[in-house]
Design an enzyme around this catalytic site. Structure first.
Site, short mmCIF file in Angstrom:
data_model
loop_
_atom_site.label_atom_id
_atom_site.label_comp_id
_atom_site.label_asym_id
_atom_site.label_seq_id
_atom_site.Cartn_x
_atom_site.Cartn_y
_atom_site.Cartn_z
CB THR A 34 2.78 4.31 3.37
OG1 THR A 34 3.08 5.17 4.47
CG2 THR A 34 3.89 4.37 2.35
CD GLU A 226 2.87 12.07 8.07
OE1 GLU A 226 2.00 12.54 8.79
OE2 GLU A 226 3.41 10.97 8.28
#
Length: 779
Positions: A34, A226
């Site tokens: 992230t 993802e």
């Protein structure tokens, strides 16, 4: 070098500053992906790339908001607002708001949630007179959803004899007709379901090259988080949008691909290098989250998967305690162990409830955990249960708001036309539905011209229908000038909803009223939050879209200090100091439904890997030797996943194969007396011989059979034996497996009927028969 870049390690720095071309980042669990995504977007903007030209697709809306907040701290809030960032569904819903007219949809189309879609599907099955046992609503919905995600339109379905034959063989030959009717009814209602947001975006980009060219030019830099969880429909949209400039960066971990049941295709990430030329690959292998023992345990399990991208996840964190494996006799005992472990850790380490998570394979496993936590007065929250926005009273209010926005919304109209009661019966509603279907008009369209429509409805009912139309139209007029909060507050008061909820003075009725108040608070919060968004109108359409696309985890409000209970699928992307993975038994985890093929079993193993890597400091694996299923107590055996973890990372609290032996036959009938020592070995799965060869010798447990047995009268009771008369006195302190420590308040009765009243730490005052109560005398 920008200050924020100095926070990256070398492996993170390289992909962050790589500007052009296709690239893939294989990011192990807890490796800081992230941060890399966030800093990469900030870096692109610092290099002069316009924020309007960057598209970032995330897994949840919550993740998008957090990333956008971090980016705003680096580049400034005004620039961060211009980013197109969100989930696939939210970003494509936004595109369809602008471009849906090409497909015949209004810009204010309704987004049907799963409940809305299933209700419509149920209505169609009923109208067609089909057998509800063969055409079960949820199964039909799931089948049609899979068609859409595989880009099988109604036309493609009827051109595919194999699909039609498969439905005939499953005794559902009308599946295609239901699909066609469902699509037509959604279109007439100006509505799209979740799957349509992807399917219609694909249709838009395929049928209208000028629209595709416009968005290819707009989104010159694309980032996808993802990526291993993308399905075929999402994959094609990303390919189409990135095809012109090919500045695409995908991030993911094949070891965490766990959504095949939703259509996710792991080959998207495995084959990324074949889709683009000169792909740069980066690996983030340092885990910043978990201890060495947890990382080692997770690595040793995922090694057993054959389909994977090679990477070596490691950590510089502390060794940490070993992963604890605990065996319980029943699922109730398992729950009590988990609650006790949480309680003791809280007391000894002085940590909050929010440091703990209990993860399970299926939602039904939460019951035993809830009961045990309640008895210990440990606050908890279940994620993935009934969402706030799925509660009846909330659906009632939002149905009014949806109808104001889109009067063609058939499901919303049916929900509120007679709620609160207006004297419009179900027979009238059925007649209106039939007339609307036959005429090709919407129900609201008929109501607007009720005097000219030939329907068998009496004059009194027609007056009530006219009043309903007037009410909705007055709201529509207000919607042109009012913000979402002012309108919603007005609707709840003037529609009669608040009055209806006030009638019910029960605790449930009060709760419903409180929920509506919380909804209004949420709308107020939304309106104020939208002031920060560059192109926001803070209107009803934006709020309803936000609600429709919200997930259970996105709306986490209230007291944050609770133990989290959730399925492993829901835990994706989260982390906790202490994690309990419960129900590790064959046929439960791995699931009996997911062991037909190697690919299904490997997905179950990836799911276990995800569960284990949620833990930062301590991980517990628990299983029970017996568990209630469908009201019957069935025997269980430990999951193969426990066996697959290297012994050096495990602390087995109770022997894996120790069992209570209750022979039904006398050993004498077989002749020779058994040897003095019986040896049990840890079970070895046949497929894992190769792995076991690398491990230590299997664990042996010995049960000694004493040569001389004492008479029962000579045996001194052990601490765990049932206490008898005379061994217990008022004022003694005892310990009970279920209720914890307790003070003996009184003793009454004689012989076999001796009872003790005990004030327990967990459970309060109890009267127990001493001959049955397993008490330990500690003071």
């Amino acid at each position: 070098m920008e200050k924020y870049l100095s926070q990256l390690n070398e492996a993170q720095y390289e992909p962050t500053v790589q500007v052009d071309g296709p690239m893939i980042i294989i990011a192990g669990a807890g490796s800081g992906k992230t941060r890399v995504l966030t800093y990469r977007i900030a870096y692109l903007m610092s290099k002069g790339i316009d924020s309007f030209n960057i598209l970032a697709l995330t897994f949840t809306n919550k993740a998008a908001k957090e990333m956008k907040g971090r980016i705003a701290e680096i580049v400034g809030a005004s620039e961060a607002k211009n980013l197109w960032m969100g989930t696939f569904h939210s970003v494509f819903a936004k595109i369809l708001r602008f471009e849906g007219h090409h497909l015949g949809y209004p810009s204010n189309f309704t987004i049907y949630d799963t409940q809305d879609s299933q209700k419509l599907m149920g209505s169609i099955i009923k109208e067609m007179g089909l057998d509800k046992d063969l055409y079960k609503t949820k199964q039909v919905y799931s089948r049609i959803s899979s068609y859409k995600n595989s880009l099988i339109t109604v036309k493609a379905y009827f051109n595919n004899p194999e699909l039609m034959e498969a439905d005939v063989m499953s005794r559902r030959p009308k599946m295609g007709e239901i699909y066609q009717a469902y699509v037509e009814r959604c279109f007439k209602a100006g509505a799209m379901d979740f799957d349509d947001l992807l399917l219609r975006t694909n249709e838009l980009l395929t049928r209208f090259p000028q629209v595709l060219a416009q968005y290819q030019d707009k989104f010159r830099y694309i980032l996808v988080d993802e990526y291993q969880d993308t399905n075929h429909s999402q994959y094609l949209i990303v390919r189409a949008l990135a095809d012109r400039f090919q500045n695409i960066c995908v991030v993911g971990d094949d070891a965490q691909s766990i959504y095949a049941f939703r259509g996710a295709n792991i080959s998207n990430i495995l084959n990324f290098q074949k889709d683009y030329d000169n792909v740069k690959m980066y690996r983030l292998e340092q885990n910043y989250r978990s201890t060495k023992n947890i990382v080692g345990a997770a690595n040793s399990v995922i090694e057993h998967n054959q389909t994977k991208l090679e990477k070596i996840v490691w950590t510089a964190n502390d060794e940490g305690p070993k992963v604890q494996v605990h065996r319980s006799l029943t699922d109730g005992d398992e729950g009590r162990f988990v609650a006790s472990a949480i309680w003791e850790t809280k007391m000894t380490d002085h940590v909050p409830n929010s440091d703990f998570a209990i993860l399970y394979r299926t939602n039904s496993q939460s019951r035993a955990m809830e009961e045990a936590l309640r008895k210990r007065s440990i606050p908890y929250r279940i994620y993935g249960g009934l969402s706030f926005y799925q509660r009846k009273e909330i659906k009632d209010v939002t149905a009014y708001l949806r109808l104001i926005l889109n009067s063609s919304d058939e499901e919303a109209l049916k929900r509120v036309i007679n709620y609160p009661g207006r004297g419009i019966g179900q027979t009238t509603i059925d007649r209106l539905m039939v007339a609307a279907n036959e005429s090709g008009k919407t129900i609201f369209g008929l109501l607007e011209n009720i005097d000219t429509v030939d329907i068998n409805i009496n004059s009194g009912t027609k007056n009530k229908l006219r009043d309903f139309v007037t009410l909705i139209k007055s709201y529509q007029v207000m919607n042109q000038t009012a913000n979402a909060f002012d309108l919603a507050e007005y609707v709840t008061k003037t529609s009669g909803l608040i009055k209806e909820f006030n009638k019910d003075g029960t605790p449930e009725g009060v709760t419903r009223l409180e929920n509506v108040e919380e909804l209004l608070n949420g709308i107020k919060d939304f309106v104020e939050g939208q002031l920060e968004i560059a192109d926001s109108k803070d209107d009803l359409a934006e709020f309803l879209e936000d609600v429709a696309l919200a997930t259970d985890l996105d709306g986490d409000k209230g007291d944050p200090d609770h133990v989290a209970l959730m399925t492993i699928h829901s835990s994706k992307g989260l982390e906790f100091s202490n994690v309990f993975v419960v129900g590790l038994e064959e046929d439960l985890f791995p699931s009996a439904m997911s062991m037909n093929t190697r690919s299904e079993l490997e997905e179950e193993r990836r799911l276990f890997y995800v569960a284990l890597t949620r833990a930062e400091k301590k991980a517990y694996l628990t299983y029970a030797l017996s568990r209630y299923r469908w009201g019957k107590l069935v025997d269980s055996e430990p999951s193969r996943f426990i066996e697959e973890i290297d012994d050096q990372f495990l602390d087995i609290i109770t022997p894996i194969e120790e069992r209570r032996i209750n022979p039904m036959l006398s050993a004498d009938i077989f002749g020779d007396t058994p040897p003095n020592k019986i040896r049990f070995k840890k079970a070895i799965q046949p497929k894992l011989q190769k792995k076991v060869a690398k491990k230590k010798d299997p664990v042996n447990f010995e049960i000694s059979v004493p040569k001389k047995l004492k008479k029962a009268s000579e045996v001194v009771p052990s601490a765990e034996a049932n206490l008898i008369e005379g061994e217990l006195a008022v004022g003694n302190i005892v310990k009970h497996l279920k209720f914890g420590r307790g003070d003996v308040l009184s003793i009454e009765g004689k012989g076999a009927d001796v009872k003790a009243e005990i004030n327990f730490q967990f459970g309060g005052k109890k009267k127990l028969l001493l001959r049955f109560a397993k008490l330990q005398l500690i003071g």
